[in-house]
Scaffold this active site. Structure first.
Site, PDB file in Angstrom:
ATOM      1  N   LEU A  73       0.797  -1.223   0.000  1.00 42.06           N
ATOM      2  CA  LEU A  73       0.000   0.000   0.000  1.00 42.06           C
ATOM      3  C   LEU A  73       0.835   1.282   0.000  1.00 42.06           C
ATOM      4  O   LEU A  73       0.306   2.369   0.215  1.00 42.06           O
ATOM      5  CB  LEU A  73      -0.969  -0.013   1.184  1.00 42.06           C
ATOM      6  CG  LEU A  73      -1.961  -1.187   1.165  1.00 42.06           C
ATOM      7  CD1 LEU A  73      -2.841  -1.168   2.398  1.00 42.06           C
ATOM      8  CD2 LEU A  73      -2.796  -1.192  -0.103  1.00 42.06           C
ATOM      9  N   CYS A  74       2.146   1.150  -0.246  1.00 41.11           N
ATOM     10  CA  CYS A  74       2.994   2.341  -0.363  1.00 41.11           C
ATOM     11  C   CYS A  74       2.758   3.020  -1.706  1.00 41.11           C
ATOM     12  O   CYS A  74       2.544   2.364  -2.719  1.00 41.11           O
ATOM     13  CB  CYS A  74       4.467   1.958  -0.256  1.00 41.11           C
ATOM     14  SG  CYS A  74       5.029   1.674   1.416  1.00 41.11           S
ATOM     15  N   HIS A  75       2.837   4.340  -1.683  1.00 43.12           N
ATOM     16  CA  HIS A  75       2.716   5.103  -2.926  1.00 43.12           C
ATOM     17  C   HIS A  75       4.045   5.073  -3.672  1.00 43.12           C
ATOM     18  O   HIS A  75       5.105   5.168  -3.049  1.00 43.12           O
ATOM     19  CB  HIS A  75       2.379   6.569  -2.612  1.00 43.12           C
ATOM     20  CG  HIS A  75       1.038   6.749  -2.011  1.00 43.12           C
ATOM     21  ND1 HIS A  75       0.801   6.628  -0.662  1.00 43.12           N
ATOM     22  CD2 HIS A  75      -0.154   7.054  -2.581  1.00 43.12           C
ATOM     23  CE1 HIS A  75      -0.479   6.839  -0.418  1.00 43.12           C
ATOM     24  NE2 HIS A  75      -1.083   7.097  -1.555  1.00 43.12           N
ATOM     25  N   MET A 111       9.139   4.642   4.798  1.00 38.11           N
ATOM     26  CA  MET A 111       9.189   3.270   4.286  1.00 38.11           C
ATOM     27  C   MET A 111      10.340   3.101   3.296  1.00 38.11           C
ATOM     28  O   MET A 111      10.996   2.055   3.273  1.00 38.11           O
ATOM     29  CB  MET A 111       7.863   2.880   3.635  1.00 38.11           C
ATOM     30  CG  MET A 111       6.713   2.764   4.627  1.00 38.11           C
ATOM     31  SD  MET A 111       7.057   1.709   6.058  1.00 38.11           S
ATOM     32  CE  MET A 111       7.401   0.150   5.269  1.00 38.11           C
ATOM     33  N   ASP A 126      24.237 -11.393   2.265  1.00 39.31           N
ATOM     34  CA  ASP A 126      24.406 -12.242   1.083  1.00 39.31           C
ATOM     35  C   ASP A 126      25.864 -12.334   0.650  1.00 39.31           C
ATOM     36  O   ASP A 126      26.354 -13.409   0.320  1.00 39.31           O
ATOM     37  CB  ASP A 126      23.544 -11.719  -0.063  1.00 39.31           C
ATOM     38  CG  ASP A 126      23.696 -12.569  -1.305  1.00 39.31           C
ATOM     39  OD1 ASP A 126      23.490 -13.804  -1.218  1.00 39.31           O
ATOM     40  OD2 ASP A 126      24.034 -12.021  -2.376  1.00 39.31           O
TER      41      ASP A 126
END
Length: 159
Positions: A73-75, A111, A126
């Protein structure tokens, strides 16, 4: 009032079209602790996969730009700056990561900063896992945010 749920309880992206655009920025952090051997290789740029911190920096920047693809739901945002910095803590065999995201827009960039810091830490994991498969990623958090209606906020837990 829940902002990501409509009147029927369904997930919904917040409508920010009526919010004024303003300068906004956020910084977030993460840390990754590793064995002494893995840390020394990282510090001396001797890991077999290459320059760990430079690859992690690029990964963090890319992650901030792809945040809306990862978090439902992030823009999607037009970021004007993303920066990733690293601090090496030799005593703790830890890399501290700080991510900054900035824009002029109608919604915050917390975010994006959190995603950048997280993915930078995952990239370090990694690239170093052949030497230390049990590294620990910790302390993913917003450090500071500025702009919008909430103004300037600093995470007191982090100072």
């Amino acid at each position: 009032m829940l902002t990501h749920v409509d009147q029927h309880g369904k997930a919904s992206m917040v409508d920010v079209s009526d919010k004024p655009a303003s300068s906004r920025q956020a910084s977030a952090g993460a840390s990754i602790r590793m064995s002494a051997e893995a840390f020394e290789l990282l510090k001396n740029n001797e890991h077999k996969k290459g320059d760990v911190l430079q690859v992690a920096r690029i990964a963090g920047i890319q992650a901030a730009k792809k945040c809306a693809d990862l978090i439902p739901l992030c823009h999607p945002l037009m970021l004007s700056k993303v920066a990733i910095d690293f601090s090496l803590n030799e005593q703790a065999h830890r890399v501290d990561i700080t991510a900054l995201a900035k824009l002029t827009g109608q919604t915050g960039v917390e975010m994006e900063a959190l995603t950048a810091a997280s993915v930078a830490a995952l990239t370090i994991f990694d690239m170093c896992k052949a030497v230390d498969p049990f590294m620990q990623i910790n302390d993913i958090q917003v450090i500071e945010k500025q702009g919008g209606k909430s103004g300037h906020l600093i995470n007191k837990e982090n100072t």
